[in-house]
Scaffold this motif. Structure first.
Motif, mmCIF file in Angstrom:
data_model
loop_
_atom_site.group_PDB
_atom_site.id
_atom_site.type_symbol
_atom_site.label_atom_id
_atom_site.label_comp_id
_atom_site.label_asym_id
_atom_site.label_seq_id
_atom_site.Cartn_x
_atom_site.Cartn_y
_atom_site.Cartn_z
ATOM 1 N N ARG A 98 -13.876 -1.963 -3.285
ATOM 2 C CA ARG A 98 -14.118 -0.646 -2.675
ATOM 3 C C ARG A 98 -15.346 -0.705 -1.774
ATOM 4 N N GLU B 3 -16.653 2.023 5.288
ATOM 5 C CA GLU B 3 -16.847 2.136 6.721
ATOM 6 C C GLU B 3 -18.283 1.805 7.108
ATOM 7 N N THR C 175 -8.551 0.817 -4.926
ATOM 8 C CA THR C 175 -9.004 0.044 -3.770
ATOM 9 C C THR C 175 -8.158 0.331 -2.535
ATOM 10 N N HIS C 176 -7.396 1.397 -2.583
ATOM 11 C CA HIS C 176 -6.506 1.733 -1.467
ATOM 12 C C HIS C 176 -7.314 2.195 -0.260
ATOM 13 N N ARG C 177 -6.759 1.978 0.922
ATOM 14 C CA ARG C 177 -7.440 2.406 2.155
ATOM 15 C C ARG C 177 -7.451 3.923 2.297
ATOM 16 N N ASP C 178 -6.480 4.589 1.679
ATOM 17 C CA ASP C 178 -6.365 6.040 1.797
ATOM 18 C C ASP C 178 -7.206 6.715 0.720
ATOM 19 N N HIS D 134 -14.531 -2.397 1.500
ATOM 20 C CA HIS D 134 -13.717 -1.604 2.427
ATOM 21 C C HIS D 134 -14.474 -0.430 3.032
ATOM 22 N N SER E 271 0.825 -1.210 0.000
ATOM 23 C CA SER E 271 0.000 0.000 0.000
ATOM 24 C C SER E 271 0.857 1.257 0.000
#
Length: 1606
Positions: free
Chosen positions: A370, A375, A265-268, A373, A224
């Motif tokens: 996406r 929230e 698809t990154h968390r950031d 992930h 990542s």
């Protein structure tokens, strides 16, 4: 102006050296920024006149150049080093000084020799790669300062190709190693400037180097962090990379697209934004060029573009971008409308995959990942459900493309427990919607996979299950889905190994029932998916060892029989073992038996006991083989069993006579026999239970009967003096377990051997008692202590057999037990007056030589545990002895109480000494002693109970030990003799018991099953279900009045669980309802953790109360009084309760209990009760409670019609009180047909009813009118029947015309619109339609049907089968368990819910008015002349203060936002507002919000395409670029301190700050939020930041001005 001034100075002062000296500064000082800028302007002025050969000689020119160069080395670099040492705090002074000095260096190098910039750059270059923790040393710069200086030098270095490549290499290295905060600065200031300074020819080369470096980095390390930094660089370079016909072209680089997909698809969130920006730029470039784009020579193609399908591709990528942007929102209602776009994308991809392959399926995976992930759990669930319904997975190509995604991210998201919540409309016990969908999905998915890939994918999926800890619920339903896969040979030895890891590691902490159910499903999966040709029988039976008999794989279950059938069907297909041909299961088991019993000859050395797992494996194999033969032959299995067990029985028959038999062989034989007896038992919880005939176990027990004597003689010999080593303690446990098992078996099959057994046990007691009576030595040996441990364990085993009645208490047995009792109670020395051998411990044995230390060392480390078991065994003996023989006869009667007191004190001491899992015998002893001491030694009894309760509370997190300890404690503390105590007889103990009862109830709120255990025990004490003496029952029944709180709380018990707790309860109910289909329901012993059990238990107790018994009547009346008080307390509480809240549930349970007891109540008590019922009818209640109260009124009035006048009085109450609650009483009149037959003056009462109803038919409240109309219609129908039947009904006939007119008029009012709908609904509602108050009076109606029809949560419904499970439940003719009529049970909940809401309070008016203020001190007398001035001069004229804040709004395009922003900037004194076009100022929407603020505020025009250069310029001027964006490194607004020179960059209304500008930001600030909506309006966000800046800076400036004026 500066240039004019400098030229004037230079022309009038030719002494340039003096000017150099004047403008320079001492090396130790910190010059003002103005001085540095003055020197910069001076050197820039020199540059324009140095070229004039007439003005300067060569020597003078050279001297000036040397002076300029010395400024770099002597002035600038030392000063920058000084700044570096103080720049850690990021102060504004350091920032401004750095910008000024870098500007000076840039001016100097232009006048110096060409080599100077290179030398300066080489000296700075090492500082760029310093780590964040490394402090700059002498002559070194920190990274930020070096970065700014290098950026200033780059324009002068562009000609040096070698140095440029060196800098580029160093920058790319920094991107990998520096902290995140510095990477963006390095990228923007160096990488971007480097490209801007290059010519077109070199630009392509440098871009290719950068692309290759980033691609290789991402290829080798796909993390990542790498993705985040690579995307940062690519976005920064996007303007260079995304040009038409650019070289290199990133679109043909597959690694570039992998970076983009990883970014999506990154968390950031910033990385996702950058990736989507790059994707949009590539699509826009492809459409602009209009040429085909294909990657060259690559196996996988992620992005293609063809001009002939340009429209299709554009639509796809537009929809794709829309979906990805919308998924950034967290609100489901925002995301759900675009989910249909996903279907469009899928269809386009599926259609294309059959043709050109332009759209790769991996882009769809990014969408799902996406969503996974997110929230928001609801959005996550939407994504999972959408994928489960994906039709394109039926295509083999798509299924294969998705396979790694299913194994990885999809399995990861399935581990989220909350996804398995029940869906709307599902009942308790239903399979969760996701569980059902998962079964269908996995079946479809594996059927769609190419056949040669299925085995590999399944193996990887199982390995994923074992790679991390899964919660119980997800693993259960994944296992269930695997068990439903169609039979196919997919699993080999690797698959079994992977499943073994799941069983061994993943499930160890799960709830027992759910763990057992998951084991059952996994075993079913093995039976249907194993490739039997790839595994041996050895592999199968080794694998089966990991299925526990007490959780899943036990005899007699469907699963066991399925396993037997599977073994039989595939017997000839299993893979053969090495050096062996095809073998049957029977031959395999026989060979394993011989191998098991083959042990080497004894060496004479002490050996450890063999591992029992080998015996467990062989025992299960024998039992499976025998049951398999039984199913196949369906005949006598005795011969099969004898042939399999003959080697074992032969060994055991010689075990006591063959002195040469190795100890290891005898031990292994006993282990196998014990495992056979334990595993062979069929659980009594199975259908048929203990009544069904088990031919296998009967035959086995008969075979073992023949060798019982040799085994018992061997064990007796070994226990009587042959065990001396520490390893023998474990061996003794084996012998005692075998002895106990044989004794239990003998009770039913070997009655003729009982006398022989009695002799064995008596001999064993005498020997062990003699061992214990020997004095304990000061320095005992290992052998001495081991013999004592074995002796005490033997006595404890015999005592437990006596307790279980496996040993008869014959006279000789009583005699030896009395001797044992004397041993414990006799004082150790004559000086002792109390018990002497309670809590006796063992000294740790001494080891003399080294060999013994090596042999016994590991066991001695566990000596504390051995001593604890030794003490536990003492209390096991004592708990049996106190019941069997009492206090020793040697104790004088006068000292009996003292002896018991001393014994109980030792028990309290033992609770503190023993581990928590070994205290049960102490509880049992205390239970038998407490009633004898409570009157004489009450404080000690209180101490014993309190200490025991504290110990049990400490075990609440340890389920394995908690439940047995709680059961033992309740039996002890709530003994029936203690329950009989009153406050006058034992005030301290009763007070302690009440406190403990309260704490038990509090604990039950968080731990289901606690209160169930208490209420079940108490009800059994007060009214045993067995056929006991009525007199004995009556003697303790009166104690219930002292503990009526327990009954009251049980009647209303039912905690409201958190969603996660309720989910576990629901899934356990689902597993239980699978019944025999899931073997765990049979294998796992029932723990009665149902949270409805306390209510069903107490209701069963109440059902057995006899209305003719005065004590029972008194109990019911007291209980009803307490319940009504609870109801009244809730009604009078100021806290409003909502549907399905705890208060609602408690009230509902109160009235359900009252209804159940109503038929048993005395008429006199009902008279006092009725007023309380009417009072409850006036309270505000939820619908379900109102129905119960109304039902109660109807039944009371029908059975006690003399109270009808009290009912009529309710309508005459204060109108404010009856405003809407009158609906309750009108509902009773709807059922007047039930009451009327029992009334004497029927006509009079009918006339009374009609008079009352008519008053309410035209009430202003709609609900009241509706109820009154329905009541009038029903009552008038009764009156019409009465008028036809009786002559004395003239009073009714006189009302006929009036009532019919009222009915017609009232019905006319309901004839249209919603009124008509409600009129129809209320008539069809169950309470006024199908329900009959007397016919439907049953337990089922009260506790199941009514709650379900009243829209109570389904966890409040108590189905009849829960009462049927309780043997104590008593039906009566007046209140049957099941409703004989089926009308109600067939109904669905109606949509008419009674309303009981008061009128809304009057709307409050605004009291405050807006207050306008003048933002500056001086008034404006005449503004017209000022309008001719520029905004700064105009503002200065009126005394307005101006800050240094620069607000950039070039990305905002809505005039309303710009107008409001202009007004805000002007009010708070911003230095300027930057717009994308000044034409906005003439827009009427702008002007409507700006209200002429544009006249007082400087406005600048910077186009969006010019922003990068504008921001670079402002950075060089020392501005700090601040943006409002939520990133991983964002700082909270309330914590951030704005520098004075701040540039606030505002993003677009929809997209925010573009990805290519994010890296230009020095700081990202986010506004703290608490709501659900994710973002604020851009003007609101800007206003908050502008005010915070003003608060920090301009308020202090205003205070300074005010102080000067004063």
């Amino acid at each position: 102006m500066n240039s004019v001034l400098i030229n004037a100075v230079l022309s009038s002062s030719p002494d340039y050296e003096l000017l150099f000296k004047t403008l320079s500064w001492p090396s130790e000082s910190w010059p003002e920024t103005e001085r540095v800028e003055a020197l910069t302007a001076f050197i820039q002025g020199l540059g324009s006149i140095l070229s004039d050969s007439d003005t300067f000689t060569d020597a003078k020119r050279q001297r000036i150049i040397e002076n300029v160069e010395s400024v770099i080395w002597i002035q600038c670099l030392p000063f920058l080093c000084k700044i570096s040492t103080e720049a850690a705090d990021g102060s504004m002074r350091c920032r401004e000084s750095t910008a000024a000095v870098c500007g000076l260096v840039s001016a100097c190098v232009r006048l110096c020799d060409r080599s100077v910039p290179g030398k300066v750059a080489l000296s700075v270059l090492p500082s760029i790669q310093m780590s964040e923790e490394e402090l700059p040393g002498p002559g070194r710069l920190n990274v930020e300062v070096a970065n700014e200086l290098m950026a200033a030098l780059l324009p002068s270095l562009s000609a040096d190709e070698h140095l440029t490549h060196t800098i580029l290499s160093r920058v790319l290295s920094c991107i990998r190693t520096l902290p995140n905060a510095l990477v963006s600065k390095i990228t923007v200031r160096l990488l971007l400037n480097l490209l801007n300074c290059c010519s077109d020819g070199r630009l392509s080369t440098i871009l290719k180097l950068i692309m290759d470096d980033l691609s290789n980095w991402h290829y080798n390390s796909r993390t990542s962090v790498v993705t985040e930094r690579s995307l940062l660089c690519l976005t920064t370079l996007s303007d260079h990379l995304m040009r038409p016909h650019s070289d290199p072209d990133p679109r043909v680089n597959i690694q570039f697209w992998r970076m983009v997909q990883d970014g999506l698809t990154h968390r950031d969130s910033v990385s996702r934004k950058r990736a989507l920006y790059l994707l949009k730029r590539c699509v826009a470039l492809s459409e602009e060029e209009g040429v085909d784009t294909f990657p060259s020579q690559q196996d996988e193609t992620l992005f293609k573009w063809t001009s002939d399908r340009s429209k299709l591709l554009r639509e796809f990528w537009e929809d794709y971008a829309l979906v990805m942007e919308t998924l950034e929102e967290n609100q489901v209602h925002v995301v759900r409308p675009v989910l249909n776009r996903i279907d469009t994308l899928i269809q386009m991809t599926a259609n294309d995959s059959q043709g050109h392959g332009l759209l790769h399926p991996s882009w769809l995976l990014c969408v799902y990942q996406r969503m996974f992930h997110s929230e928001n759990k609801t959005l996550m669930r939407e994504g999972v459900y959408h994928l489960l319904a994906l039709q394109v997975l039926q295509q083999p190509a798509f299924a294969l493309a998705f396979s790694q995604f299913i194994i990885g991210p999809f399995m990861d998201v399935l581990s989220e427990t909350s996804l398995f919540q029940r869906a709307v409309g599902q009942s308790v016990g239903d399979c969760p919607e996701l569980g059902a969908k998962l079964e269908v999905f996995l079946t479809t998915f594996f059927n769609s996979l190419p056949s040669d890939h299925r085995a590999c994918v399944l193996l990887q999926l199982i390995q994923q299950l074992g790679s991390k800890h899964w919660c119980a619920v997800p693993l259960l339903f994944v296992s269930q889905a695997l068990s439903k896969l169609p039979p196919s040979p997919l699993l080999g030895i690797n698959g079994l190994t992977a499943l073994r890891e799941v069983l061994r590691c993943t499930m160890i902490t799960h709830q027992v029932l759910l763990r057992g159910a998951a084991q059952c499903f996994l075993l079913k999966s093995v039976l249907s998916l194993t490739d039997v040709s790839a595994v041996t029988l050895d592999d199968i039976f080794s694998f089966l060892m990991h299925f526990r008999a007490d959780e899943s794989l036990c005899r007699g279950t469907q699963l066991w029989n399925q396993l037997c059938v599977w073994l039989s069907d595939n017997e000839d297909s299993f893979k053969t073992r090495e050096h062996s041909g095809k073998e049957s299961v029977r031959a395999y088991v026989q060979e394993e038996m011989y191998t098991y019993l083959q042990v080497p000859a004894s060496t004479g050395q002490t050996e450890r006991l063999a591992d029992s797992s080998e015996a467990h494996r062989l025992a299960r194999a024998i039992l499976l083989c025998v049951d398999m033969e039984k199913i196949r032959a369906a005949g006598d299995i005795r011969s099969t069993l004898e042939s399999l067990l003959s080697p074992l029985l032969d060994t055991l028959s010689r075990v006591s006579t063959n002195i040469y038999l190795p100890v290891r062989k005898s031990d292994k034989s006993l282990q196998l026999m014990l495992q056979l007896l334990q595993l062979g038992r069929i659980s009594s919880s199975q259908p048929g239970g203990e009544d069904q005939v088990d031919n296998v176990m009967n035959a086995m027990e008969k075979a073992i009967c023949n060798i019982t004597h040799p085994v018992q003689e061997f064990i007796l010999r070994r226990l009587c003096g042959e065990l001396h080593e520490l390893f023998d303690i474990e061996r003794a446990e084996l012998y005692l377990c075998v002895l106990k098992q044989l004794a239990v078996m003998s009770r039913s099959t070997l009655q003729h051997h009982s006398n022989t057994e009695q002799a064995y046990f008596q001999k064993l007691i005498r020997f062990n008692l003699k061992v214990l009576q020997e004095p304990n030595k000061q320095n005992p040996s290992v052998a001495n202590q081991v013999v004592r441990v074995v002796a005490m364990a033997s006595l404890a085993t015999i005592s437990s057999l006596v307790e279980e009645q496996a040993i008869e208490m014959q006279s000789e047995t009583v005699s030896v037990f009395k001797g044992l009792n004397e041993y414990f109670y006799s004082p150790v020395s004559s000086s002792q007056m109390s018990v002497g051998r309670f809590n006796e411990t063992l000294l740790k044995p001494q080891i003399d030589n080294l060999s013994d230390t090596e042999e016994h060392g590991p066991a001695l480390q566990d000596w504390g545990r051995i001593v604890a078991h030794y003490m536990r065994d003492q209390w096991t003996c004592l708990s049996v002895l106190i019941k069997a023989v009492g206090i020793p006869e040697s104790v004088e009667i006068s000292r009996a109480s003292e002896t018991l007191k001393a014994a109980l004190s030792c028990g309290v001491e033992a609770l503190a000494l023993l581990p928590s899992d070994l205290v049960l015998p102490v509880f049992t002893f205390t239970e038998r002693v407490l009633p004898q001491l409570v009157h004489e030694e009450e404080p000690l009894c209180v101490d014993a109970v309190t200490v025991s309760w504290v110990l049990v509370q400490g075990l609440s997190t340890n389920a394995h030990d908690f439940w047995p300890a709680l059961k033992g404690f309740i039996s002890m503390a709530f003994h029936y003799k203690l329950l009989e105590l009153t406050e006058t007889r034992a005030p301290m103990l009763t007070a302690a018991m009440k406190q403990i009862t309260t704490q038990l109830m509090e604990l039950s709120d968080s731990k289901s099953g606690v209160f169930s255990m208490l209420i079940h025990h108490c009800c059994q004490m007060w009214m045993p279900t067995g056929q006991g003496s009525r007199n004995q029952t009556g003697s303790i029944f009166s104690s219930v009045f002292s503990h009526i709180k327990i009954l009251t709380e049980a009647c209303v018990y039912g905690p409201v669980f958190r969603r996660d707790q309720r989910l576990i309860q629901d899934v356990q109910t689902y597993v239980e309802q699978l019944g025999e289909e899931c073997a765990a329901n049979i294998a796992v012993s029932s723990d009665n953790r149902d949270d409805q059990l306390p209510r069903t238990c107490v209701l069963s107790f109440l059902s057995r109360l006899d209305s003719s018994d005065l004590e029972h009547q008194r109990l019911m009346e007291n209980l009803i009084t307490d319940l009504l008080k609870k109801d009244n307390d809730i009604s009078k509480s100021k806290v409003r309760y909502y549907s399905n809240s705890l208060q609602h549930r408690v009230k509902n349970r109160v009235w359900q209990t009252l209804l159940l007891l109503l038929p048993k109540l005395r008429e006199e008590f009902i008279s006092t009760l009725l007023s309380r019922v009417f009072e409850a009818g006036f309270c505000s209640n939820q619908a379900s409670v109102k129905y119960l109260i109304e039902w109660m009124m109807i039944l009371i009035l029908s059975r006690n019609p003399q109270h009808i006048d009290s009912f009529w009085d309710c309508f005459s109450m204060d109108h404010e009180k009856t405003k809407t609650s009158v609906c309750t009483f009108l509902s009773v009149l709807v059922h007047f047909s039930v009451i009327l037959p029992h009334i004497k003056d029927k006509v009079v009462q009918l006339r009374k009813a009609l008079d009352i109803i008519l008053q309410w038919c035209f009430n202003h409240n709609f609900s009241v009118r509706l109820y009154a109309l329905l009541a009038l219609k029903r009552v008038w129908s009764l009156a019409e029947v009465r008028m036809e039947a009786e002559e004395g009904a003239d009073g009714l006939r006189g009302l006929s015309t009036v009532i019919k007119a009222c009915l017609n008029q009232a019905e006319a009012m309901q004839s249209t619109g919603n009124a008509n709908k409600n009129w129809l609904r209320i008539q069809e509602h169950f309470f006024f339609g199908a329900f009959h108050p007397i016919r439907d009076f049953s337990v089922e109606t009260i506790f199941y049907t009514f709650p379900s029809l009243s829209e109570l949560a389904d966890d409040e419904w108590i189905p009849p089968w829960k009462f049927e499970k309780l043997a104590s439940f008593s039906q009566s003719p007046t209140c049957p368990l099941r409703n004989p009529a089926s009308d109600l049970s067939q109904l669905d909940p109606g949509d008419w819910i009674q309303q009981d809401k008061s009128e809304q309070d009057k709307e409050e008016r605004w009291a405050d008015v807006q207050k306008k203020i003048t933002p500056w001190r001086l008034g404006i007398q005449d503004q017209e002349p000022e309008l001719q001035l520029v905004p700064q001069q105009r503002a200065a004229r009126v005394g307005k203060l101006q800050g240094a804040l620069l607000v950039v709004a070039s990305l905002i395009d809505k005039p309303t936002n710009l107008g409001g922003l202009c007004r805000t900037c002007e009010i708070f004194g911003a230095s300027a507002l930057v717009l994308d076009s000044l034409r906005h100022v003439s827009d009427k929407h702008f002007q409507s919000l700006s209200v002429s603020s544009e006249l007082w505020l400087p406005l600048l025009e910077v186009k969006p395409v010019e922003l990068i250069d504008f921001l670079q310029l402002k950075k060089s001027e020392g501005y700090c670029i601040v943006g409002v964006e939520q990133t991983a490194n964002s700082q909270s607004l309330q914590e951030y301190h704005f520098p004075e020179k701040t540039l606030l960059l505002l993003g677009n209304e929809r997209e925010g700050i573009p990805a290519n500008l994010l890296q230009m930001l020095d700081v990202c600030v986010e506004i703290p939020q608490q709501g659900v909506i994710r973002s604020l309006n851009v003007h609101v966000s800007a206003a908050l930041l502008i005010w915070e800046y003003t608060r920090q800076h301009l308020t202090s400036s205003l205070s300074e001005v005010n102080s000067k004026l004063k």
